[in-house]
Design an enzyme around this catalytic site. Structure first.
Site, short mmCIF file in Angstrom:
data_model
loop_
_atom_site.label_atom_id
_atom_site.label_comp_id
_atom_site.label_asym_id
_atom_site.label_seq_id
_atom_site.Cartn_x
_atom_site.Cartn_y
_atom_site.Cartn_z
N ARG A 265 0.85 -1.19 0.00
CA ARG A 265 0.00 0.00 0.00
C ARG A 265 0.88 1.23 0.00
O ARG A 265 1.50 1.56 1.01
CB ARG A 265 -0.92 -0.02 1.22
CG ARG A 265 -1.62 1.30 1.47
CD ARG A 265 -2.73 1.19 2.49
NE ARG A 265 -2.33 0.67 3.80
CZ ARG A 265 -1.74 1.38 4.76
NH1 ARG A 265 -1.40 2.64 4.55
NH2 ARG A 265 -1.46 0.82 5.92
N HIS A 269 -3.84 4.17 4.76
CA HIS A 269 -4.89 3.16 4.88
C HIS A 269 -6.22 3.72 4.37
O HIS A 269 -6.94 3.08 3.61
CB HIS A 269 -5.02 2.71 6.33
CG HIS A 269 -6.10 1.72 6.56
ND1 HIS A 269 -6.01 0.40 6.14
CD2 HIS A 269 -7.31 1.83 7.16
CE1 HIS A 269 -7.11 -0.24 6.48
NE2 HIS A 269 -7.91 0.60 7.10
N TYR A 278 4.13 5.70 11.11
CA TYR A 278 4.46 4.31 11.46
C TYR A 278 5.33 3.59 10.45
O TYR A 278 5.69 2.44 10.68
CB TYR A 278 3.19 3.50 11.73
CG TYR A 278 2.16 3.50 10.61
CD1 TYR A 278 2.30 2.66 9.49
CD2 TYR A 278 1.04 4.33 10.66
CE1 TYR A 278 1.36 2.65 8.48
CE2 TYR A 278 0.09 4.32 9.66
CZ TYR A 278 0.25 3.48 8.57
OH TYR A 278 -0.68 3.47 7.56
#
Length: 379
Positions: A265, A269, A278
Site C-alpha cells: 500500500r 490506509h 508508522y
C-alpha cells in the site's frame, strides 16, 4: 536506518513467490503457469496496462475529491493495481466477487461506472451498483466478513451444480479475523468453489504484517487442507495466471484455494490515516522500485510495441474516467433524509418502522425539516 518510533513491515517478503514479469520488465518462464496466460499477447498486455493506468488515476482523483471536501472518506489502492486487475480480469461472467472497501480496481473491471465508485463515500447511497448486474457484492466494511459471504454463496453454487465460482478479497490484516478462518474451514470441509484472494499490502492500518504472521500467509492454507499460492502481487500477468488456475480448480470440483498476492500500500490506509507516523521513507522508496505499472510498461517496451500509442491510449482513458468521477461527485444531489431507511430490508418490519418514526420526529425538531411529513413517515 528506520527513524525512532517507526516500524518496518518485517515479514517473509523475499520468500519464494510466483513471478512472470520481474520488476525490470523481463519475462520469466514458468511451465506450470505459462499455459494459463498463453492468450496474453502484446495487445492484451497493453489492455491490462491501460486498466492499471486508469485505476491509478481514479484513485488519485478520489483522494483529491476527498481532500477538497467532496467525499467523506476514500481508501487508496495505489500500489495494488496489478493484484486487483490481474485477479478481476481472470473472473468469468458468471463468477461472483465479494470485495472489501478498497477494491475500486475490481469494481472498474466488473463494469462499474466511475459514479458508482464514490456514491457510498459521498454518503448519497449505501452502495454504488447493483450486485447482480455486475456479479460484485457491495463493499464490505466489516473486516473479513465478506469471506463468509463468498463461502456461503460458493456452497450454494456447489449444491446447485453451477459451473461458476466465488472470490473473496481481503487484506493481510483480515487473516487474523475469525470470520476469515471460519470461512476457510467451511470452504475446505465442503469443497466450496471459492478463491480466497488476500492482498498482502504489508500494513493492517498501522501494524506491520510481520506482527501477525511469522510465515507467508499462503502457508496457512496447509492447516485448512487447501492449496496456497504465493504470487508477486505487483506482477499483473502472474496474478492473472494463478487466479485463472484457482478459478478453474474451483469450477471443476477441486475446492478452494488461498492466494496471497504480495504487494504494498503506497498511500495511507484511508484518507484519515497518516502513514508517516508508522513507516519509513526507505521502505516506501524500496517498494516504489517494484511499481506494477512501470514493470508492465518496461515489458511492452522490450516487446517492441508502439509505446507512445499505448501511453496515449491509456492516458486518454484515464483522463475520461477521472473527469467522469469528478463530474459525478460534484453533480450528485443529496438524498432525502428519510431515504436512509429504503432498501434496508426486503420486507417492512416494525423495528425499522419505529426507527423511521423516531428519526422523522428528530428531523422535525429543526427548521426546514423537509421530507418528514406524514406521507414521508408512512412511506
Amino acid at each position: 536506518m528506520t527513524p525512532p518510533g517507526l516500524q518496518t513491515a518485517k515479514a517473509p517478503t523475499e520468500a519464494p513467490m510466483v513471478q512472470l514479469i520481474d520488476q525490470v520488465g523481463d519475462r520469466r518462464r514458468d511451465p506450470a503457469l505459462d499455459p494459463w496466460v498463453a492468450d496474453i499477447d502484446d495487445a492484451a498486455l497493453a489492455a491490462l496496462y491501460r486498466d492499471l493506468v486508469v485505476i491509478r488515476r481514479i484513485d488519485a482523483e478520489g483522494i483529491a475529491l476527498q481532500r477538497q471536501g467532496e467525499l467523506g472518506l476514500w481508501p487508496p489502492l495505489a500500489g495494488q493495481e496489478a493484484a486487483q486487475v490481474g485477479s478481476a480480469r481472470a473472473l468469468g461472467a458468471d463468477d461472483f466477487a465479494f470485495p472489501s472497501y478498497r477494491e475500486h480496481g475490481v469494481a472498474w473491471c466488473r463494469g462499474v461506472a466511475p459514479e458508482g465508485l464514490l456514491l457510498a463515500w459521498r454518503g448519497t447511497a449505501p452502495s454504488g451498483w447493483d450486485p447482480y448486474a455486475h456479479r460484485l457484492a457491495v463493499p464490505q466494511i466489516i473486516i473479513g466478513a465478506q469471506a463468509l459471504h463468498a463461502t456461503g454463496y460458493a456452497m450454494g453454487l456447489a449444491w446447485e451444480g453451477a459451473e461458476s465460482a466465488a472470490v473473496a478479497y481481503f487484506g493481510d490484516g483480515a487473516t487474523s479475523e475469525g470470520d476469515v478462518n471460519e470461512a476457510l474451514v467451511f470452504a475446505a470441509s465442503f469443497r466450496a468453489p471459492v478463491v480466497f484472494f488476500c492482498q498482502n499490502n504489508h500494513w493492517a492500518i498501522s501494524e506491520p504484517v510481520g506482527l501477525q504472521s511469522a510465515q507467508p500467509i499462503a502457508a496457512r492454507a496447509d492447516g485448512f487442507g487447501i492449496p496456497g499460492v504465493r504470487v508477486d502481487g505487483n506482477d499483473v500477468l502472474a496474478v492473472l495466471a494463478v487466479t485463472r488456475q484457482a478459478l478453474h480448480r474451483a469450477r471443476t470440483g477441486g475446492g478452494a484455494t488461498l492466494i496471497e498476492a504480495v504487494t504494498y500500500r503506497m498511500g495511507p490506509h484511508t484518507t484519515a490515516d497518516d502513514p508517516t507516523r508508522y513507516r519509513s521513507d526507505e521502505e516506501l522508496a524500496a517498494w516504489r522500485e517494484r511499481d506494477p505499472i512501470a514493470r508492465v510498461r518496461a515489458r511492452l517496451e522490450a516487446s517492441g510495441v508502439d509505446l507512445a500509442a499505448v501511453d496515449a491510449d491509456a492516458t486518454a482513458a484515464a483522463d475520461r474516467a477521472a473527469a467522469e468521477l469528478r463530474a459525478a461527485a460534484t453533480g450528485l444531489a443529496d438524498p432525502a433524509p428519510m431515504s436512509v431507511f429504503d432498501h434496508v430490508y426486503a420486507e417492512p418490519n416494525s423495528h425499522l418502522e419505529r426507527q423511521r418514526e423516531r428519526y422523522a420526529r428528530y428531523l422535525g425538531m429543526f427548521d426546514g425539516g423537509a421530507g418528514t411529513g406524514p406521507q414521508e413517515v408512512a412511506r
